[in-house]
Design a protein around this motif. Structure first.
Motif, short mmCIF file in Angstrom:
data_model
loop_
_atom_site.label_atom_id
_atom_site.label_comp_id
_atom_site.label_asym_id
_atom_site.label_seq_id
_atom_site.Cartn_x
_atom_site.Cartn_y
_atom_site.Cartn_z
N LEU A 51 0.86 -1.05 -0.04
CA LEU A 51 0.10 0.05 -0.05
C LEU A 51 0.90 1.34 0.07
O LEU A 51 0.50 2.38 0.22
N ASP A 52 2.03 1.26 -0.13
CA ASP A 52 3.07 2.22 -0.14
C ASP A 52 2.53 3.33 -1.08
O ASP A 52 2.80 4.49 -0.80
N PRO A 53 2.25 3.08 -2.37
CA PRO A 53 1.50 4.14 -3.15
C PRO A 53 0.61 5.23 -2.58
O PRO A 53 0.46 6.15 -2.84
N VAL A 54 -0.23 4.65 -1.56
CA VAL A 54 -1.23 5.35 -1.11
C VAL A 54 -1.11 5.72 0.52
O VAL A 54 -1.87 6.65 1.18
N MET A 55 -0.52 5.05 1.03
CA MET A 55 -0.03 5.11 2.60
C MET A 55 1.33 4.99 3.00
O MET A 55 1.74 3.55 2.71
N GLU A 56 1.91 5.80 3.58
CA GLU A 56 3.44 5.68 4.19
C GLU A 56 3.56 5.06 5.51
O GLU A 56 2.53 5.22 6.32
N ALA A 57 4.38 4.00 5.89
CA ALA A 57 4.55 3.45 7.04
C ALA A 57 5.81 4.00 7.62
O ALA A 57 6.87 4.40 6.78
N ALA A 58 5.77 4.31 8.82
CA ALA A 58 6.93 4.75 9.63
C ALA A 58 7.51 3.68 10.38
O ALA A 58 6.50 2.93 11.15
N PHE A 59 8.72 3.58 10.73
CA PHE A 59 9.20 2.26 11.52
C PHE A 59 10.02 3.07 12.84
O PHE A 59 10.65 4.13 12.74
N PRO A 60 10.10 2.27 13.96
CA PRO A 60 9.27 0.95 14.02
C PRO A 60 7.78 0.95 13.90
O PRO A 60 7.05 2.01 14.25
N PHE A 61 7.16 -0.02 13.05
CA PHE A 61 5.76 0.05 12.80
C PHE A 61 4.86 -0.90 13.65
O PHE A 61 5.43 -2.18 13.45
N ILE A 62 3.92 -0.36 14.40
CA ILE A 62 2.83 -1.24 14.96
C ILE A 62 1.66 -1.66 13.94
O ILE A 62 1.13 -0.62 13.74
#
Length: 307
Positions: A51-62
């Motif tokens: 889903l990276d094109p529509v939502m960014e994840a930041a780490f550490p990721f829960i």
């Protein structure tokens, strides 16, 4: 607090149980002590970077967007709830990082509602994302008590919620599922049909005049089959998996957090017209096993994590 985390995009094998600082409670937010967290396919898809094109994840990721728990503390201008209130919600934030697979999670009050009295913690945790998806897609196609609706993947988390909501509206519901789930669908209020080759003919045998509306929760050729079975108005098809539905005159639905919609589901549950079948409840430390169950595509109802 204990939480399940990923340190980079990955799979179930990369999930780790670890200790993290307690999250800060911002304005308009409450801190929820988690009793249970729902597992959804979007959790492991997001973790894999799909889903990276529509939502960014930041780490550490829960991971995790579904929660049921007890309000521990309220932030500034968050008087909708008080410590001790039992709540549940679809806690989707602007980016993915501080999810619900944890002992504590912060949530905007707009994303929460009071937990149904009639549902267990595990059942309540299985409602928000699936229930809101079903509720909002049903609203999008304008379903009424006079309609006959076809629901694809009717025994899954979203499908089983949609069957119950549609039946509560008074609609006639025809739902696709494997034969092992046909009795389950009948109990929810649907007329079951087996998916696969020849589906359109089997549906026509049950409803020769065609469908008024259709809801696709599986993908593949479901949208095209649905359009072929509709009586007339192509705008009465909605899909959560096939973006081409919009190009073909229907709707592509991405669920939104909505406290009022969730409150409507609470009312249905407390009236005895909506429930959740929990296929498996596993402790937080077995999150990887829960993901593998979800990935199998053979879950009846919901998989949840207990905290």
């Amino acid at each position: 607090m204990k939480a399940i985390v990923l340190h980079q995009y990955g799979t179930a094998d990369d999930l780790q149980l670890t200790d993290l600082p307690e999250p800060k409670v911002g304005p308009g937010e409450v801190l929820v002590r988690v009793k249970a967290a729902g597992v959804n396919p979007v959790d492991w898809k997001l973790a894999a970077g799909r889903l990276d094109p529509v939502m960014e994840a930041a780490f550490p990721f829960i991971p995790g967007w579904d929660v049921a728990g007890v309000v521990e503390r309220v932030g500034l201008d968050a008087d909708d709830f008080a410590p001790g209130d039992e709540v549940y919600g679809y806690v989707r934030k602007d980016w993915a990082q501080m999810g619900t697979y944890a002992e504590l999670v912060t949530a905007n009050v707009r994303h929460l509602a009071r937990k149904p009295r009639t549902l267990s913690w595990e059942q309540a945790a299985g409602v928000p994302l699936a229930g809101l998806t079903a509720y909002q897609s049903i609203e999008r196609v304008g379903l009424t008590k006079d309609d006959t609706v076809l629901i694809h993947a009717a025994a899954g988390g979203v499908g089983s919620a949609a069957v119950q909501i549609a039946a509560a509206l008074g609609a006639r519901v025809i739902g696709t599922a494997s034969e092992r789930n046909h009795d389950y669908l009948r109990a929810l209020g649907a007329e079951p049909v087996t998916y696969g080759e020849g589906l359109a003919d089997r549906v026509r045998a049950l409803a020769p005049d065609g469908m008024d509306a259709a809801l696709d929760y599986v993908g593949g050729d479901a949208v095209d089959i649905s359009l072929a079975l509709l009586k007339d108005d192509k705008s009465r098809v909605a899909s959560i998996t096939d973006a081409s539905a919009k190009e073909k005159g229907g709707h592509y639905v991405w669920v939104r957090p909505d406290s009022s919609d969730l409150t409507a589901l609470t009312q249905l549950a407390d009236e005895g017209r909506f429930t959740v079948h929990v296929d498996r409840a596993l402790p937080l430390e077995r999150a990887a096993e829960a993901w593998r169950l979800s990935e199998s595509g053979r879950v009846r109802g919901k998989v949840v994590l207990t905290v």
